[in-house]
Enzyme design. Structure first.
Site, PDB file in Angstrom:
ATOM      1  N   ASN A 397       0.823  -1.046  -0.106  1.00 11.87           N
ATOM      2  CA  ASN A 397      -0.788   0.170   0.311  1.00 11.87           C
ATOM      3  C   ASN A 397       0.810   1.582  -0.078  1.00 11.87           C
ATOM      4  O   ASN A 397       0.783   1.772  -1.149  1.00 11.87           O
ATOM      5  CB  ASN A 397      -0.863   0.027   0.970  1.00 11.87           C
ATOM      6  N   ASP A 398       2.007   1.472   0.659  1.00 11.04           N
ATOM      7  CA  ASP A 398       2.393   2.785   1.081  1.00 11.04           C
ATOM      8  C   ASP A 398       3.281   3.247  -0.007  1.00 11.04           C
ATOM      9  O   ASP A 398       3.208   4.133  -0.832  1.00 11.04           O
ATOM     10  CB  ASP A 398       3.375   2.289   2.445  1.00 11.04           C
ATOM     11  N   VAL A 399       4.134   2.133  -0.649  1.00  5.53           N
ATOM     12  CA  VAL A 399       4.735   2.340  -1.585  1.00  5.53           C
ATOM     13  C   VAL A 399       3.783   2.518  -3.597  1.00  5.53           C
ATOM     14  O   VAL A 399       5.037   3.018  -4.194  1.00  5.53           O
ATOM     15  CB  VAL A 399       5.711   0.326  -1.971  1.00  5.53           C
ATOM     16  N   VAL A 400       2.501   2.537  -2.819  1.00  3.52           N
ATOM     17  CA  VAL A 400       1.734   3.371  -4.541  1.00  3.52           C
ATOM     18  C   VAL A 400       1.037   3.787  -4.063  1.00  3.52           C
ATOM     19  O   VAL A 400      -0.460   4.442  -4.691  1.00  3.52           O
ATOM     20  CB  VAL A 400       1.461   1.625  -4.989  1.00  3.52           C
ATOM     21  N   ALA A 439       2.584   2.336   7.669  1.00  3.22           N
ATOM     22  CA  ALA A 439       2.541   3.822   8.061  1.00  3.22           C
ATOM     23  C   ALA A 439       1.440   4.325   8.215  1.00  3.22           C
ATOM     24  O   ALA A 439       0.932   5.350   8.900  1.00  3.22           O
ATOM     25  CB  ALA A 439       3.464   4.648   6.286  1.00  3.22           C
TER      26      ALA A 439
END
Lengths: 473, 101
Positions: A397-400, A439
């Site tokens: 999730n966080d990385v996109v 995060a």
């Protein structure tokens, strides 16, 4: 030092350097590691030639010690699952730090540190080695989720850190001044050796306090930093012992480890200072307003399979830690093969923080049989999204999360470079729930019902069902 | 004094060499590289052997022995796990395809 041993150490140093050089390219990396290991063998053999041993039992114990440590190291290295690799590196770094701190302690005990240079180097070795040992063990327990998970902060932490630091300086000065300093402050006389033991203990505590406030996501950077520390401690002990193998090997690792740490923190978009001073700047992170009852496009595996087989030609898969946890590398590989057999182009976009360490996801995917030339770094994959028909995000999730690039939001991931999947025609999330990731930042892409399909499932099961759906479509 | 100056020169040159060696490394290799350099600082085992060999009291013998065990773990485990990691990077499939076609 004998000439032969000195020359052998130089050969070992050349092999270390050649090894590191070859480790910069995937094709030559493995041979680089072998070359460096060969250098280590040469350095050890040369050491056996130079040490003067009067009793056979000393040789015996050296052999037993190496055998014991070797078997322990090899067995754990062989048995560790690839998902647990980061903590394995932390553990090996820790034992190295512990080793060198003990070496320096023995040096002092034997009274071998005579000149002030030797004393200072020895003190540095004890402090840095112990910090590296204790810090690595904490990093290990965090990653293994045994203890200290998340960011551990407590009141007056900074004050305690500062006190210990001052204490370490004071004790070091006391060792240097042969016990005169502590007495001058008005405290009872403390012999240099006793000061050293307290220093050793205080450094261990400092190592623990240094790492506990840092969150799990930053552990790779911390391990890399501690790796550089251990190298530096080894170099310092090279000064004490007048040993060139320790000096060169340690310095090489200290320097290259520092650069590697900077490279990593750059790739992760996490400034090094921010991580190190986490304990000082730590505040309760804003979790953001919980978005409730917002509509999402809840897709079935059949729907996803149909879209992939009928309308998508270029597909980019973005794997995240959820994939590793669910052990879904196999089904992921099946999906790639199935789609390719239909003449579709399949690429993998690997974010630097995918998995738990930079490069970790690459290892997991290549383990499952994905060829590494299909794995694209952040900079290389982002231009590809413009003409991508489907971006499949598995357990990430966080990385996109486009919120990282939103200047109006201040989130823990703000400023982190992301994979720009929102540029693709359709976005497919394979995810267990809507819960935000590590995060804790909500992802606006989830609620774009036009573009996004949410496949709520365990990564392994979800991918298997999608593969079936593509095959039958 | 002369030896110290030589050591200092070696230290500085090795440090710059270390900085220069790691310039642009693909993310793919960050973890293996960290793991391999981690094994290289296992050179501390040399220090442990030297200290243990000159040990003539119980304290140094015990502490030195522990240091040898830890150092050997660092060296052998470090290189071993790096080798396992890198063993997973297989050569690109393209070559195989060309042979087939």
């Amino acid at each position: 030092m004998q000439v032969a041993t000195f020359l052998a150490y130089l050969v070992a140093a050349v092999l270390f350097i050649t090894g590191i050089r070859r480790l910069r390219k995937p094709g030559t990396a493995r041979s680089g590691n072998t070359i460096a290991a060969f250098g280590m063998v040469i350095a050890l053999v040369a050491t056996f030639l130079v040490v003067e041993v009067d009793a056979a039992w000393v040789w015996l114990l050296i052999g037993v010690g190496i055998l014991l440590g070797g078997v322990l190291g090899a067995a754990s290295a062989q048995m560790v699952p690839m998902t647990a690799m980061p903590q394995m590196v932390a553990a090996f770094n820790g034992v190295g730090g512990g080793c060198i701190a003990l070496v320096a302690l023995s040096e002092f005990y034997q009274g071998a540190a005579e000149t002030w240079v030797a004393v200072i180097s020895g003190l540095l070795t004890v402090v840095i080695g112990s910090v590296s040992f204790a810090g690595s063990i904490v990093a290990f327990t965090k990653l293994q989720e045994l203890a200290f998970t998340g960011s551990v902060v407590f009141p007056l932490q900074q004050v305690l850190n500062a006190l210990i630091f001052v204490g370490i300086l004071l004790l070091s000065a006391n060792v240097l001044a042969d016990g005169a300093i502590v007495e001058a402050v008005g405290a009872p006389f403390l012999s240099p050796l006793v000061s050293l033991y307290i220093l050793f203990a205080a450094s261990l505590v400092l190592g623990v306090l240094f790492v506990i406030p840092i969150g799990g996501a930053d552990m790779p950077i911390v391990i890399s930093l501690l790796n550089a520390f251990t190298g530096l401690a080894a170099a310092a002990s090279g000064f004490v012992l007048g040993n060139y193998a320790l000096l060169i090997g340690g310095t090489l690792v200290g320097a290259s480890g520092t650069i590697l740490t900077r490279l990593m923190s750059g790739a992760l978009g996490r400034p090094l200072g921010k991580i190190i001073f986490a304990g000082i700047t730590a505040t309760a992170t804003q979790k953001g307003d919980q978005q409730e009852d917002r509509e999402v496009h809840d897709a079935s595996p059949g729907e996803v399979g149909e879209y992939l087989s009928e309308e998508a030609n270029k597909i980019v898969i973005v794997p995240g830690y959820g994939l590793a946890v669910a052990q879904a590398q196999g089904p992921m590989h099946d999906l790639m093969e199935t789609l390719e057999s239909r003449g579709k182009e399949v690429l993998f976009g690997i974010h630097p923080v995918a998995g738990r360490m930079p490069g970790h996801m690459n290892v997991l995917l290549t383990e499952a049989g994905v060829p590494y030339d299909k794995l694209y770094d952040l900079e290389d994959i982002n231009p590809e999204f413009d003409d991508t028909d489907a971006a499949i995000i598995v357990g990430a999730n966080d990385v996109v999360n486009p919120a990282a690039n939103d200047p109006e939001q201040d989130t823990p991931i703000s400023g982190m470079p992301i994979l720009e999947v929102e540029k693709a025609k359709r976005v497919i999330f394979v995810k267990r729930s809507l819960s935000p990731g590590f995060a804790g930042v909500d992802n606006p892409l989830f609620y774009d019902t036009e573009k996004t399909m949410m496949l709520f499932s365990d990564a392994k099961q979800g991918l298997q069902e999608v593969v079936e759906a593509v095959k039958s479509a | 004094m002369e030896q110290l100056l030589v050591q200092l020169a070696i230290f500085i040159i090795a440090a710059f060499l270390g900085f220069e060696l790691i310039s642009r490394v693909p993310n793919l290799l960050h973890t293996p590289l960290m793991s391999a350099t981690n094994a290289i600082h296992g050179i501390v085992l040399v220090g442990a052997i030297i200290v243990f060999a000159t040990a003539d009291d119980t304290f140094t013998i015990v502490v030195g022995f522990i240091a040898i065990v830890l150092g050997a773990m660092n060296v052998i485990g470090g290189f071993w796990v790096t080798n396992r990691m890198l063993g997973m990077f297989r050569p690109p499939v393209k070559r195989v395809r060309k042979r087939k076609g």
